[in-house]
Design a protein around this motif. Structure first.
Motif, PDB file in Angstrom:
ATOM      1  N   GLN A 226       0.831  -1.209   0.000  1.00  0.00           N
ATOM      2  CA  GLN A 226       0.000   0.000   0.000  1.00  0.00           C
ATOM      3  C   GLN A 226       0.865   1.258   0.000  1.00  0.00           C
ATOM      4  O   GLN A 226       0.540   2.233  -0.667  1.00  0.00           O
ATOM      5  CB  GLN A 226      -0.907  -0.002   1.236  1.00  0.00           C
ATOM      6  CG  GLN A 226      -1.822   1.205   1.366  1.00  0.00           C
ATOM      7  CD  GLN A 226      -3.092   1.069   0.551  1.00  0.00           C
ATOM      8  OE1 GLN A 226      -3.385  -0.001   0.035  1.00  0.00           O
ATOM      9  NE2 GLN A 226      -3.832   2.147   0.426  1.00  0.00           N
ATOM     10  N   LEU A 227       1.970   1.232   0.730  1.00  0.00           N
ATOM     11  CA  LEU A 227       2.872   2.379   0.751  1.00  0.00           C
ATOM     12  C   LEU A 227       3.445   2.668  -0.627  1.00  0.00           C
ATOM     13  O   LEU A 227       3.742   3.807  -0.961  1.00  0.00           O
ATOM     14  CB  LEU A 227       4.017   2.138   1.740  1.00  0.00           C
ATOM     15  CG  LEU A 227       3.723   2.354   3.221  1.00  0.00           C
ATOM     16  CD1 LEU A 227       4.961   2.063   4.045  1.00  0.00           C
ATOM     17  CD2 LEU A 227       3.245   3.783   3.485  1.00  0.00           C
ATOM     18  N   GLY A 228       3.624   1.613  -1.415  1.00  0.00           N
ATOM     19  CA  GLY A 228       4.147   1.805  -2.766  1.00  0.00           C
ATOM     20  C   GLY A 228       3.235   2.639  -3.638  1.00  0.00           C
ATOM     21  O   GLY A 228       3.676   3.267  -4.602  1.00  0.00           O
ATOM     22  N   ASP A 229       1.950   2.650  -3.306  1.00  0.00           N
ATOM     23  CA  ASP A 229       0.978   3.431  -4.077  1.00  0.00           C
ATOM     24  C   ASP A 229       0.575   4.711  -3.356  1.00  0.00           C
ATOM     25  O   ASP A 229      -0.467   5.286  -3.648  1.00  0.00           O
ATOM     26  CB  ASP A 229      -0.283   2.596  -4.339  1.00  0.00           C
ATOM     27  CG  ASP A 229      -0.021   1.466  -5.307  1.00  0.00           C
ATOM     28  OD1 ASP A 229       0.865   1.641  -6.164  1.00  0.00           O
ATOM     29  OD2 ASP A 229      -0.666   0.417  -5.205  1.00  0.00           O
ATOM     30  N   ILE A 230       1.420   5.159  -2.413  1.00  0.00           N
ATOM     31  CA  ILE A 230       1.020   6.303  -1.580  1.00  0.00           C
ATOM     32  C   ILE A 230       0.849   7.584  -2.392  1.00  0.00           C
ATOM     33  O   ILE A 230       0.137   8.489  -1.999  1.00  0.00           O
ATOM     34  CB  ILE A 230       2.032   6.521  -0.435  1.00  0.00           C
ATOM     35  CG1 ILE A 230       1.407   7.390   0.656  1.00  0.00           C
ATOM     36  CG2 ILE A 230       3.336   7.119  -0.950  1.00  0.00           C
ATOM     37  CD1 ILE A 230       2.157   7.388   1.958  1.00  0.00           C
ATOM     38  N   LEU A 231       1.520   7.698  -3.544  1.00  0.00           N
ATOM     39  CA  LEU A 231       1.332   8.870  -4.388  1.00  0.00           C
ATOM     40  C   LEU A 231       0.473   8.562  -5.617  1.00  0.00           C
ATOM     41  O   LEU A 231       0.357   9.390  -6.506  1.00  0.00           O
ATOM     42  CB  LEU A 231       2.692   9.424  -4.836  1.00  0.00           C
ATOM     43  CG  LEU A 231       3.558  10.032  -3.732  1.00  0.00           C
ATOM     44  CD1 LEU A 231       4.830  10.631  -4.320  1.00  0.00           C
ATOM     45  CD2 LEU A 231       2.809  11.091  -2.954  1.00  0.00           C
ATOM     46  N   ALA A 270       3.803  15.861 -18.381  1.00  0.00           N
ATOM     47  CA  ALA A 270       3.039  14.855 -17.644  1.00  0.00           C
ATOM     48  C   ALA A 270       3.910  13.645 -17.304  1.00  0.00           C
ATOM     49  O   ALA A 270       3.815  13.090 -16.204  1.00  0.00           O
ATOM     50  CB  ALA A 270       1.833  14.413 -18.468  1.00  0.00           C
ATOM     51  N   ALA A 271       4.791  13.262 -18.239  1.00  0.00           N
ATOM     52  CA  ALA A 271       5.683  12.128 -17.988  1.00  0.00           C
ATOM     53  C   ALA A 271       6.651  12.439 -16.850  1.00  0.00           C
ATOM     54  O   ALA A 271       6.969  11.569 -16.032  1.00  0.00           O
ATOM     55  CB  ALA A 271       6.444  11.767 -19.253  1.00  0.00           C
ATOM     56  N   ALA A 272       7.112  13.674 -16.779  1.00  0.00           N
ATOM     57  CA  ALA A 272       8.030  14.072 -15.710  1.00  0.00           C
ATOM     58  C   ALA A 272       7.340  13.987 -14.350  1.00  0.00           C
ATOM     59  O   ALA A 272       7.910  13.476 -13.373  1.00  0.00           O
ATOM     60  CB  ALA A 272       8.545  15.491 -15.960  1.00  0.00           C
ATOM     61  N   VAL A 273       6.115  14.475 -14.262  1.00  0.00           N
ATOM     62  CA  VAL A 273       5.370  14.429 -12.997  1.00  0.00           C
ATOM     63  C   VAL A 273       5.089  12.982 -12.603  1.00  0.00           C
ATOM     64  O   VAL A 273       5.243  12.598 -11.433  1.00  0.00           O
ATOM     65  CB  VAL A 273       4.043  15.217 -13.123  1.00  0.00           C
ATOM     66  CG1 VAL A 273       3.237  15.110 -11.836  1.00  0.00           C
ATOM     67  CG2 VAL A 273       4.320  16.677 -13.449  1.00  0.00           C
ATOM     68  N   ASP A 274       4.698  12.167 -13.567  1.00  0.00           N
ATOM     69  CA  ASP A 274       4.386  10.773 -13.269  1.00  0.00           C
ATOM     70  C   ASP A 274       5.642   9.988 -12.887  1.00  0.00           C
ATOM     71  O   ASP A 274       5.582   9.097 -12.038  1.00  0.00           O
ATOM     72  CB  ASP A 274       3.718  10.118 -14.479  1.00  0.00           C
ATOM     73  CG  ASP A 274       2.842   8.949 -14.089  1.00  0.00           C
ATOM     74  OD1 ASP A 274       2.184   9.022 -13.031  1.00  0.00           O
ATOM     75  OD2 ASP A 274       2.812   7.957 -14.837  1.00  0.00           O
ATOM     76  N   LEU A 275       6.787  10.321 -13.488  1.00  0.00           N
ATOM     77  CA  LEU A 275       8.039   9.662 -13.127  1.00  0.00           C
ATOM     78  C   LEU A 275       8.430   9.997 -11.689  1.00  0.00           C
ATOM     79  O   LEU A 275       8.866   9.118 -10.927  1.00  0.00           O
ATOM     80  CB  LEU A 275       9.152  10.081 -14.092  1.00  0.00           C
ATOM     81  CG  LEU A 275      10.524   9.435 -13.861  1.00  0.00           C
ATOM     82  CD1 LEU A 275      10.432   7.919 -13.927  1.00  0.00           C
ATOM     83  CD2 LEU A 275      11.531   9.956 -14.881  1.00  0.00           C
ATOM     84  N   PHE A 276       8.259  11.249 -11.310  1.00  0.00           N
ATOM     85  CA  PHE A 276       8.496  11.648  -9.922  1.00  0.00           C
ATOM     86  C   PHE A 276       7.607  10.849  -8.981  1.00  0.00           C
ATOM     87  O   PHE A 276       8.060  10.327  -7.948  1.00  0.00           O
ATOM     88  CB  PHE A 276       8.237  13.150  -9.768  1.00  0.00           C
ATOM     89  CG  PHE A 276       7.955  13.580  -8.355  1.00  0.00           C
ATOM     90  CD1 PHE A 276       8.984  13.654  -7.425  1.00  0.00           C
ATOM     91  CD2 PHE A 276       6.666  13.906  -7.954  1.00  0.00           C
ATOM     92  CE1 PHE A 276       8.721  14.042  -6.111  1.00  0.00           C
ATOM     93  CE2 PHE A 276       6.400  14.293  -6.658  1.00  0.00           C
ATOM     94  CZ  PHE A 276       7.434  14.360  -5.725  1.00  0.00           C
ATOM     95  N   ASN A 277       6.356  10.707  -9.349  1.00  0.00           N
ATOM     96  CA  ASN A 277       5.383   9.936  -8.575  1.00  0.00           C
ATOM     97  C   ASN A 277       5.864   8.497  -8.376  1.00  0.00           C
ATOM     98  O   ASN A 277       5.861   7.963  -7.263  1.00  0.00           O
ATOM     99  CB  ASN A 277       4.048   9.958  -9.336  1.00  0.00           C
ATOM    100  CG  ASN A 277       2.899   9.418  -8.511  1.00  0.00           C
ATOM    101  OD1 ASN A 277       3.095   8.903  -7.436  1.00  0.00           O
ATOM    102  ND2 ASN A 277       1.702   9.536  -9.037  1.00  0.00           N
ATOM    103  N   SER A 278       6.309   7.870  -9.454  1.00  0.00           N
ATOM    104  CA  SER A 278       6.723   6.468  -9.401  1.00  0.00           C
ATOM    105  C   SER A 278       7.997   6.271  -8.591  1.00  0.00           C
ATOM    106  O   SER A 278       8.121   5.299  -7.836  1.00  0.00           O
ATOM    107  CB  SER A 278       6.940   5.942 -10.829  1.00  0.00           C
ATOM    108  OG  SER A 278       5.773   6.062 -11.593  1.00  0.00           O
ATOM    109  N   VAL A 279       8.956   7.179  -8.738  1.00  0.00           N
ATOM    110  CA  VAL A 279      10.226   7.063  -8.016  1.00  0.00           C
ATOM    111  C   VAL A 279      10.002   7.172  -6.508  1.00  0.00           C
ATOM    112  O   VAL A 279      10.574   6.400  -5.724  1.00  0.00           O
ATOM    113  CB  VAL A 279      11.224   8.132  -8.501  1.00  0.00           C
ATOM    114  CG1 VAL A 279      12.443   8.195  -7.580  1.00  0.00           C
ATOM    115  CG2 VAL A 279      11.670   7.828  -9.922  1.00  0.00           C
ATOM    116  N   VAL A 280       9.156   8.106  -6.096  1.00  0.00           N
ATOM    117  CA  VAL A 280       8.857   8.251  -4.665  1.00  0.00           C
ATOM    118  C   VAL A 280       8.194   6.985  -4.132  1.00  0.00           C
ATOM    119  O   VAL A 280       8.528   6.492  -3.044  1.00  0.00           O
ATOM    120  CB  VAL A 280       7.958   9.484  -4.412  1.00  0.00           C
ATOM    121  CG1 VAL A 280       7.489   9.511  -2.966  1.00  0.00           C
ATOM    122  CG2 VAL A 280       8.708  10.759  -4.743  1.00  0.00           C
TER     123      VAL A 280
END
Length: 301
Positions: A226-231, A270-280
């Motif tokens: 669940q923490l992996g999907d926190i963002l 949008a890809a940059a924002v989503d990549l940030f999301n995934s890395v966190v």
């Protein structure tokens, strides 16, 4: 090497059964990952990935310097914290309640009723919620009218959005989420309950000292995932519920990526924002797994 080949030959049927799952992840999860390079390009649809201009961290800097970044991160984190506080424990509590039911027929009916929302489309569930909260025809406002309270436009008020979103999520998924916990409870040795009864333990103490410790490894693993999907809050549900009036509390990273990427056509941003999301999310999974492994010797790898 010979040992490895011998093991592969021995377990070839089991490995063959794994093949569809492996192919799914390779084709739909890993193969598309090369597309993240557009986060570092001024992507041009006609030039393609290999010929678009490289701009480095331009879009990451633009996002964090923009007016929306911290509002989006705040909303995303708050919704996920509320999910961890209220939605995550809900199936555990319901599974504990089901486990204590002694009438088999009543237990089956209760479980079936709780499972049903899971099989209903998110679009339908969101439509039911919107109609239920309608200021003119909604049941909620009809009930408020009985107490001479003026109709409330719930869906147009930012302060109500988080409560509505979390409540809808619990209603839809709580029954289905009990399946894993009930399966874990079924694996607890009955002799532990018998020993607790002999020691004079009440039902509540049996739950606290036998059932919960028995399912704790499952709880920890699901919590880490669940923490992996926190963002990554469920964008589908939010898109179906929110509107420009409620962006203040409803707009999250996933919905922002949808609007900027698919609606406005700003693919690189949008890809940059989503990549940030995934890395966190990836960092949080590794961190939570490491902490769990040291504290409880339970981990997902």
């Amino acid at each position: 090497m010979k040992q490895t080949l011998r093991l592969i030959k021995r377990d070839r049927l089991l490995l063959f059964m794994l093949l569809p799952g492996i192919l799914y992840f390779l084709v739909f999860k890993y193969a598309p990952m090369y597309g993240v390079v557009i986060a570092f390009q001024r992507y041009n649809l006609y030039k393609g990935i290999f010929h678009s201009e490289w701009v480095g961290l331009k879009y990451f800097i633009e996002f964090f310097q923009g007016p929306d970044a911290w509002r989006l991160i705040r909303n995303t984190l708050l919704l996920n914290v509320y999910q961890l506080l209220f939605a995550f424990p809900a199936p555990i509590l319901l599974a504990l309640a089901f486990n204590e039911l002694r009438k088999a027929w009543f237990k089956k009916i209760s479980q079936t009723i709780s499972f049903l929302p899971h099989f209903i489309s998110t679009v339908v569930i969101a439509g039911l919620v919107v109609n239920f909260l309608s200021p003119s025809t909604g049941l909620a406002n009809k009930l408020l009218g009985l107490f001479e309270i003026s109709p409330i436009s719930f869906m147009m008020m930012p302060d109500y959005f988080r409560t509505i979103f979390i409540s809808m999520g619990i209603w839809k998924s709580v029954g289905w989420g009990t399946i894993i916990y009930l399966a874990a409870m079924a694996g607890i040795n009955p002799e532990l309950y018998e020993a607790a009864s002999i020691d004079g333990a009440s039902k509540l103490k049996k739950v606290w000292y036998v059932t919960l410790p028995g399912i704790m490894p499952v709880i920890i693993i699901l919590f880490i995932l669940q923490l992996g999907d926190i963002l990554s809050v469920g964008a589908e549900s939010i898109i179906l519920l929110y509107n420009p009036v409620t962006y203040e509390t409803a707009d999250v990273l996933s919905t922002y990526v949808y609007r900027r990427g698919l609606i406005s056509g700003e693919f690189s941003f949008a890809a940059a924002v989503d990549l940030f999301n995934s890395v966190v999310g990836l960092i949080l999974v590794f961190a939570a797994n490491k902490i769990s492994k040291k504290a409880t010797e339970t981990s997902i790898w």
